[in-house]
Write a protein that holds these residues in place. Sequence first.
Motif, PDB file in Angstrom:
ATOM      1  N   GLY A  10      54.631 -68.103  10.972  1.00 21.90           N
ATOM      2  CA  GLY A  10      54.820 -69.326  10.190  1.00 21.90           C
ATOM      3  C   GLY A  10      53.743 -69.624   9.177  1.00 21.90           C
ATOM      4  O   GLY A  10      53.722 -70.708   8.584  1.00 21.90           O
ATOM      5  N   ALA A  11      52.839 -68.677   8.907  1.00 25.12           N
ATOM      6  CA  ALA A  11      51.735 -68.944   7.973  1.00 25.12           C
ATOM      7  C   ALA A  11      52.225 -69.128   6.535  1.00 25.12           C
ATOM      8  O   ALA A  11      51.584 -69.807   5.729  1.00 25.12           O
ATOM      9  N   GLY A  12      53.382 -68.504   6.233  1.00 22.69           N
ATOM     10  CA  GLY A  12      53.922 -68.627   4.873  1.00 22.69           C
ATOM     11  C   GLY A  12      54.097 -67.287   4.171  1.00 22.69           C
ATOM     12  O   GLY A  12      54.159 -67.232   2.951  1.00 22.69           O
ATOM     13  N   LYS A  13      54.219 -66.201   4.945  1.00 20.49           N
ATOM     14  CA  LYS A  13      54.354 -64.857   4.353  1.00 20.49           C
ATOM     15  C   LYS A  13      55.645 -64.745   3.530  1.00 20.49           C
ATOM     16  O   LYS A  13      55.632 -64.320   2.385  1.00 20.49           O
ATOM     17  N   THR A  14      56.766 -65.111   4.148  1.00 14.14           N
ATOM     18  CA  THR A  14      58.053 -64.976   3.454  1.00 14.14           C
ATOM     19  C   THR A  14      58.088 -65.871   2.215  1.00 14.14           C
ATOM     20  O   THR A  14      58.571 -65.463   1.153  1.00 14.14           O
ATOM     21  N   THR A  15      57.533 -67.074   2.332  1.00 14.77           N
ATOM     22  CA  THR A  15      57.497 -67.999   1.201  1.00 14.77           C
ATOM     23  C   THR A  15      56.689 -67.383   0.062  1.00 14.77           C
ATOM     24  O   THR A  15      57.079 -67.451  -1.102  1.00 14.77           O
TER      25      THR A  15
ATOM     26  N   ASP B  85      64.132 -63.789   7.917  1.00 20.27           N
ATOM     27  CA  ASP B  85      63.340 -63.523   6.706  1.00 20.27           C
ATOM     28  C   ASP B  85      64.137 -62.695   5.696  1.00 20.27           C
ATOM     29  O   ASP B  85      64.123 -62.979   4.496  1.00 20.27           O
TER      30      ASP B  85
ATOM     31  N   ASN C 125      46.726 -70.805   2.919  1.00 21.12           N
ATOM     32  CA  ASN C 125      47.967 -71.436   2.454  1.00 21.12           C
ATOM     33  C   ASN C 125      48.106 -72.833   3.068  1.00 21.12           C
ATOM     34  O   ASN C 125      47.332 -73.220   3.946  1.00 21.12           O
ATOM     35  N   LYS C 126      49.092 -73.564   2.593  1.00 23.35           N
ATOM     36  CA  LYS C 126      49.418 -74.916   3.094  1.00 23.35           C
ATOM     37  C   LYS C 126      48.279 -75.897   2.831  1.00 23.35           C
ATOM     38  O   LYS C 126      48.015 -76.784   3.647  1.00 23.35           O
TER      39      LYS C 126
ATOM     40  N   ASP D 277      48.322 -78.183   0.854  1.00 25.97           N
ATOM     41  CA  ASP D 277      48.885 -79.527   0.634  1.00 25.97           C
ATOM     42  C   ASP D 277      48.841 -80.368   1.906  1.00 25.97           C
ATOM     43  O   ASP D 277      48.951 -81.590   1.834  1.00 25.97           O
TER      44      ASP D 277
ATOM     45  N   ASN E 171      52.489 -73.485  -0.747  1.00 32.57           N
ATOM     46  CA  ASN E 171      53.797 -72.825  -0.840  1.00 32.57           C
ATOM     47  C   ASN E 171      53.699 -71.376  -1.315  1.00 32.57           C
ATOM     48  O   ASN E 171      54.565 -70.899  -2.045  1.00 32.57           O
TER      49      ASN E 171
ATOM     50  N   ARG F   1      57.150 -70.976  17.402  1.00 29.10           N
ATOM     51  CA  ARG F   1      57.920 -70.803  16.160  1.00 29.10           C
ATOM     52  C   ARG F   1      59.389 -70.885  16.516  1.00 29.10           C
ATOM     53  O   ARG F   1      59.816 -70.316  17.554  1.00 29.10           O
TER      54      ARG F   1
ATOM     55  N   LYS G 254      63.193 -70.727  14.261  1.00 27.48           N
ATOM     56  CA  LYS G 254      63.803 -70.690  12.927  1.00 27.48           C
ATOM     57  C   LYS G 254      65.228 -70.190  13.020  1.00 27.48           C
ATOM     58  O   LYS G 254      65.599 -69.511  13.978  1.00 27.48           O
TER      59      LYS G 254
ATOM     60  N   GLN H 282      63.301 -74.397   9.878  1.00 26.49           N
ATOM     61  CA  GLN H 282      62.047 -73.642  10.039  1.00 26.49           C
ATOM     62  C   GLN H 282      61.047 -74.529  10.754  1.00 26.49           C
ATOM     63  O   GLN H 282      60.601 -75.528  10.192  1.00 26.49           O
TER      64      GLN H 282
ATOM     65  N   ASP I  20      60.732 -77.978   8.894  1.00 26.44           N
ATOM     66  CA  ASP I  20      61.355 -78.110   7.570  1.00 26.44           C
ATOM     67  C   ASP I  20      62.829 -77.779   7.733  1.00 26.44           C
ATOM     68  O   ASP I  20      63.178 -76.857   8.485  1.00 26.44           O
TER      69      ASP I  20
HETATM   70  N1  LIG Z   1      53.838 -77.821   3.597  1.00 25.28           N
HETATM   71  C1  LIG Z   1      53.858 -76.505   3.385  1.00 25.28           C
HETATM   72  N2  LIG Z   1      54.779 -75.748   4.005  1.00 25.28           N
HETATM   73  C2  LIG Z   1      54.772 -74.411   3.752  1.00 25.28           C
HETATM   74  C3  LIG Z   1      53.833 -73.801   2.887  1.00 25.28           C
HETATM   75  N3  LIG Z   1      54.087 -72.473   2.863  1.00 25.28           N
HETATM   76  C4  LIG Z   1      55.128 -72.263   3.687  1.00 25.28           C
HETATM   77  N4  LIG Z   1      55.555 -73.419   4.222  1.00 25.28           N
HETATM   78  C5  LIG Z   1      56.635 -73.631   5.191  1.00 25.28           C
HETATM   79  O1  LIG Z   1      56.241 -73.061   6.426  1.00 25.28           O
HETATM   80  C6  LIG Z   1      57.395 -72.550   7.107  1.00 25.28           C
HETATM   81  C7  LIG Z   1      57.158 -71.088   7.476  1.00 25.28           C
HETATM   82  O2  LIG Z   1      57.047 -70.348   6.277  1.00 25.28           O
HETATM   83  P1  LIG Z   1      57.418 -68.799   6.221  1.00 25.28           P
HETATM   84  O3  LIG Z   1      57.165 -68.355   4.828  1.00 25.28           O
HETATM   85  O4  LIG Z   1      58.768 -68.554   6.791  1.00 25.28           O
HETATM   86  O5  LIG Z   1      56.326 -68.212   7.210  1.00 25.28           O
HETATM   87  P2  LIG Z   1      56.182 -66.699   7.744  1.00 25.28           P
HETATM   88  O6  LIG Z   1      54.741 -66.418   7.776  1.00 25.28           O
HETATM   89  O7  LIG Z   1      57.022 -65.783   6.935  1.00 25.28           O
HETATM   90  O8  LIG Z   1      56.764 -66.848   9.202  1.00 25.28           O
HETATM   91  P3  LIG Z   1      57.131 -65.676  10.292  1.00 25.28           P
HETATM   92  O9  LIG Z   1      57.884 -64.611   9.521  1.00 25.28           O
HETATM   93  O10 LIG Z   1      57.960 -66.336  11.302  1.00 25.28           O
HETATM   94  O11 LIG Z   1      55.859 -65.187  10.838  1.00 25.28           O
HETATM   95  C8  LIG Z   1      58.577 -72.772   6.166  1.00 25.28           C
HETATM   96  O12 LIG Z   1      59.220 -73.946   6.534  1.00 25.28           O
HETATM   97  C9  LIG Z   1      57.926 -72.912   4.814  1.00 25.28           C
HETATM   98  O13 LIG Z   1      58.686 -73.699   3.925  1.00 25.28           O
HETATM   99  C10 LIG Z   1      52.864 -74.638   2.248  1.00 25.28           C
HETATM  100  O14 LIG Z   1      51.978 -74.192   1.513  1.00 25.28           O
HETATM  101  N5  LIG Z   1      52.926 -75.966   2.553  1.00 25.28           N
END
Ligand SMILES: Nc1nc2c(ncn2[C@@H]2O[C@H](COP(=O)(O)OP(=O)(O)OP(=O)(O)O)[C@@H](O)[C@H]2O)c(=O)[nH]1
Length: 348
Positions: free
Chosen positions: A15-20, A47, A182-183, A185, A214, A286, A288, A303, A310
Motif C-alpha cells: 500500500g505504499a503507492g507503487k501502482t499509483t 494491480d 510518498n503520501k 499530503d 500520489n 491491506r 483491496k 483500496q 479509498d
Molecule cells: N493520500 C494519499 N493516498 C495515496 C498516495 N499514493 C497512493 N495512495 C493511495 O494508497 C492506496 C494504495 O496505493 P497503491 O498504489 O495501490 O499501493 P501499492 O504499493 O501498489 O500497494 P500493494 O500493491 O498492495 O503493495 C490507494 O488507495 C492509493 O490511491 C498519496 O500520495 N497520498
Amino acid sequence: MNQKIPATVITGFLGAGKTTMIRNLLTNAGGRKIALIINEFGDLGVDGDVLKGCGAENCSEDDIIELTNGCICCTVADDFIPTMTKLLEREQRPDHIVIETSGLALPQPLVAAFNWPDIRTQVTVDGVVTVVDSAAVAAGRFADDHDAVEAARSEDESLDHESPIEELFEDQLTCADLIVLNKTDLIDVAGLGRVRDEVASRTQRKPVMIEAKNGEVPAGILLGLGIGTEGDLANRKSHHELEHEDGTPHDHDEFDSFVVELGPVADPAGFVGALKSIISAHDVLRLKGFVDVAGKPMRLQLQAVGSRIDHYFDRPWGSGEARTTRLVVIGLHEMDQGAVRAAIEALV
Ligand SMILES: Nc1nc2c(ncn2[C@@H]2O[C@H](COP(=O)(O)OP(=O)(O)OP(=O)(O)O)[C@@H](O)[C@H]2O)c(=O)[nH]1
C-alpha cells in the motif's frame, strides 16, 4: 552488441503507492515504450487491472505481464526468468522494463536474477526505487515495540526474526537506489522531517530521498538512474541473507492472504465504514478489490491500507463481465482469517 535494456525495480511495503506511481509514470514517460512486470501478493490481480485500465499508449495491455504464482523473490527461477526471456525474444523490444514487486517481496533475490547468464547480457537494473508510505512511518507502523518482540523471542526460541514487517521494511530500504517518500499530503512538515530521519536510520546506505504525493515523480527522475544495481548486491544484503549465509531460502510464512467473494452491496458508505472497523479490530494490513454496488452501472474500486480506505467508481462493468464483489485481504499469519471472513460476509 545491442545495448542492454534498462530495468527499474519498484518495491515498497503493502500500500505504499507503487501502482499509483507506475500509473503516473506511464502517462508521462515521454514516448518510451515500457514493458511492465507486475507481481502481487494475493491472487486477485488488482494491480494489473488498475494498470491495464489506464490506457497509456506507450504501454498496451500486451506489455503488462502479471506474475501471480507468489512473491517474485521466491519464484525467480520458475516465473521471472522465463517471463523475462520471452519478453526479450519479442520482435519489438521495449525501451525500458519496469518491475513492480509485491509489497511483501525482498528485492534482493530479484536483482540477483539479473546476474543470470541469459539475462545479464541483455538487461541491466537501472535502479531500485523504494516507495515509502510516509503516513504509515509517521504513525509508527514499522517501528515495533522492541521489548515486546524480545519478550516473545525469549518465550519461543524458534523465533529467529525481529518483527517481520520491520525487517521487510528495512530490507526494501537497504536495496534502494532512490527512496520516494510518498503520501506527503497526509503529514505536516515536521512529521515529514521525522519520517526522513526514521527512514535514514533504517539503512546503512545513503540512497537519495525525494518526496511525492500520489506517486507523482517525473519520469526523468525515476528512469535513467543508470546504476547497474545487480553489480552492487554485496552492500545490500537482506536480514535473511545476513542470518543465513548458507543460502537457506526465505519464505513469507509470516503473512497470509485470502479472497472474500460477496454478492451486491446495497449501501457502499455503510459497507466501507463497517470494513474500517473490521480492519482495525483484526489488524488487517491491506485490503483491496472491487465492489458490485446494487443498481450502479459502475464498478467500485476499494483500496484499504491499514484502516485508511479509498474508494471510487473506476469504470463501468463490461457487458460480458460477471458483476461480483471480490476483495483480497492481507495480514500477518496470526490474523484470525475465519473471523475476518465471517465479519465481512455478514455485511451483505
Ligand atoms: N493520500 C494519499 N493516498 C495515496 C498516495 N499514493 C497512493 N495512495 C493511495 O494508497 C492506496 C494504495 O496505493 P497503491 O498504489 O495501490 O499501493 P501499492 O504499493 O501498489 O500497494 P500493494 O500493491 O498492495 O503493495 C490507494 O488507495 C492509493 O490511491 C498519496 O500520495 N497520498
